[in-house]
Design an enzyme around this catalytic site. Structure first.
Site, short mmCIF file in Angstrom:
data_model
loop_
_atom_site.label_atom_id
_atom_site.label_comp_id
_atom_site.label_asym_id
_atom_site.label_seq_id
_atom_site.Cartn_x
_atom_site.Cartn_y
_atom_site.Cartn_z
N CYS A 60 0.81 -1.22 0.00
CA CYS A 60 0.00 0.00 0.00
C CYS A 60 0.85 1.28 0.00
O CYS A 60 0.59 2.22 -0.76
CB CYS A 60 -0.95 0.01 1.18
N HIS A 112 -2.84 6.34 4.54
CA HIS A 112 -1.42 6.49 4.83
C HIS A 112 -0.95 7.85 4.31
O HIS A 112 -1.30 8.25 3.20
CB HIS A 112 -0.59 5.43 4.11
#
Ligand SMILES: NC(=O)c1ccc[n+]([C@@H]2O[C@H](COP(=O)([O-])OP(=O)(O)OC[C@H]3O[C@@H](n4cnc5c(N)ncnc54)[C@H](OP(=O)(O)O)[C@@H]3O)[C@@H](O)[C@H]2O)c1
Length: 347
Positions: free
Chosen positions: A132, A252
């Site tokens: 990710c 994130h």
């Protein structure tokens, strides 16, 4: 819709944080889905899930679950992919795998559709979805690399707990509640379920994601470093990462320093980001405009802001890159891979 052909699809890990999002995006009619199998462990078998106008019963994933399946999405952990992905391929399916198991295998394309879609043509049955934190970084840096060349990347991440699955999200909720109730906080999962010690994530910052390698880097950091070179087709690109977990549920954030080959201006970098596929520029200090974890959540794009020149290095730039780790960082990227396979008729 790309064409009228119907594709039978399986989602392994359909009840997990990533799998649920994959099912959500499959319901957007990006290609024509015939049969849809939702697979999990024994624990969730029998659960009912609504998909468009169908009610689907979750089944336990087994080798013969993949009979007649054209596309199989895997997000149930590396060991499940290791055993069941080859079984799916044997039965004629193309696998899009979200785990790290096959990512660095030289026969497995590692793909971010905005960066290296051409690698899909070489697939031999399994395609890997990158980590990710790598996806958002390479997606944002690709137009800069194309236009100005890229020599070096130094990244520090600020990662959400959902990157470690639903159990880690629950751990943050429970610890927060325990702390506010004056109770002792219980830590059982983070920073890495398989490591010896566990630390509280609530109200904390943990400089460890996944376990340590003997080099002193964590596996998450090494994933970012190695996967970036593979996706960008550049073994000479210098990449160093420090990965940190924060008490944020989703999305994130990354502070990224780059050195370009050519001398450019902040304005030119902003223009490159503006023109980049799947990228949104949110960068205006005068109006405090920049992306945050909350503003990026549930969105498919990668958001970029805080672009500024390094004070000492004329070819150095800093920026802030944010995306929803469960969306572009995982489920959306895998569904985009499948969509590209269908569009290019390579499934
Ligand atoms: N979260 C992220 O941001 C992210 C991003 C990229 C990649 N990934 C990777 O994707 C994978 C899943 O992550 P996640 O966050 O979705 O985890 P998760 O929320 O813990 O979900 C795990 C899923 O796997 C299933 N599962 C567990 N054991 C199984 C077994 N023996 N056979 C079949 N299915 C089994 C679970 O089913 P039950 O409901 O039956 O337990 C559940 O559906 C991991 O490898 C992770 O590294 C995660």
């Amino acid at each position: 819709m790309a064409n009228d052909k119907q594709y039978n699809v399986a989602v392994v890990g359909a009840t997990g944080a990533v799998g649920q999002k994959v099912v959500e995006y499959l319901s957007e009619d990006l290609f024509n889905i015939g049969e849809l199998k939702l697979l999990s462990s024994k624990r969730s078998a029998g659960k009912k899930v609504t998909f468009q106008d169908r009610e689907i019963t979750v089944e336990e994933a087994k080798a013969d679950s993949f009979e007649n399946v054209d596309i199989a999405f895997f997000s149930a952990g590396g060991s499940i992919s290791e055993t069941l992905a080859p079984e799916a391929v044997k039965r004629g399916a193309v696998v899009v795998d979200n785990t790290s198991h096959f990512r660095m295998d030289e026969n497995v394309p590692l793909v971010v559709p905005e960066v290296n879609p051409e690698d899909l043509e070489k697939h031999q049955g399994i395609i890997a979805n990158p980590n990710c934190s790598t996806i958002q970084m390479v997606a944002a840096l690709q137009p800069i690399k194309e236009q100005f060349g890229l020599k070096r990347i130094i990244v520090s991440t600020y990662q959400a707990v959902s990157g470690a699955g639903l159990a880690a999200e629950e751990e943050l909720t429970n610890q927060t509640r325990q702390h506010l109730n004056g109770e002792e906080m219980e830590a059982n999962i983070l920073p890495a379920g398989s490591d010896k010690k566990h630390f509280t994530i609530a109200f904390n910052a943990l400089p460890q994601i996944d376990v340590f390698d003997e080099s002193g880097y964590t596996k998450e950091e090494l994933k970012m470093m190695n996967e970036t070179k593979k996706i960008m087709h550049d073994d000479n690109l210098q990449v160093a990462a420090t990965c940190v977990r924060l008490p944020v549920f989703t999305s994130h954030s990354e502070s990224v320093y780059i050195e370009t080959d050519k001398k450019v201006s902040v304005a030119e970098i902003r223009e490159a980001i503006k023109g980049g596929e799947g990228l949104v520029l949110e960068d205006d200090p005068a109006t405090q405009t920049y992306p945050t974890a909350l503003s990026a959540t549930d969105k498919k794009e990668v958001f970029v802001g805080r672009i500024r020149q390094d004070v000492d290095n004329a070819n150095g730039y800093h920026m802030w890159i944010v995306t929803d780790n469960l969306v572009k960082g995982a489920a959306w990227n895998t569904v985009q891979i499948a969509q590209t396979l269908v569009k290019n008729k390579i499934v």
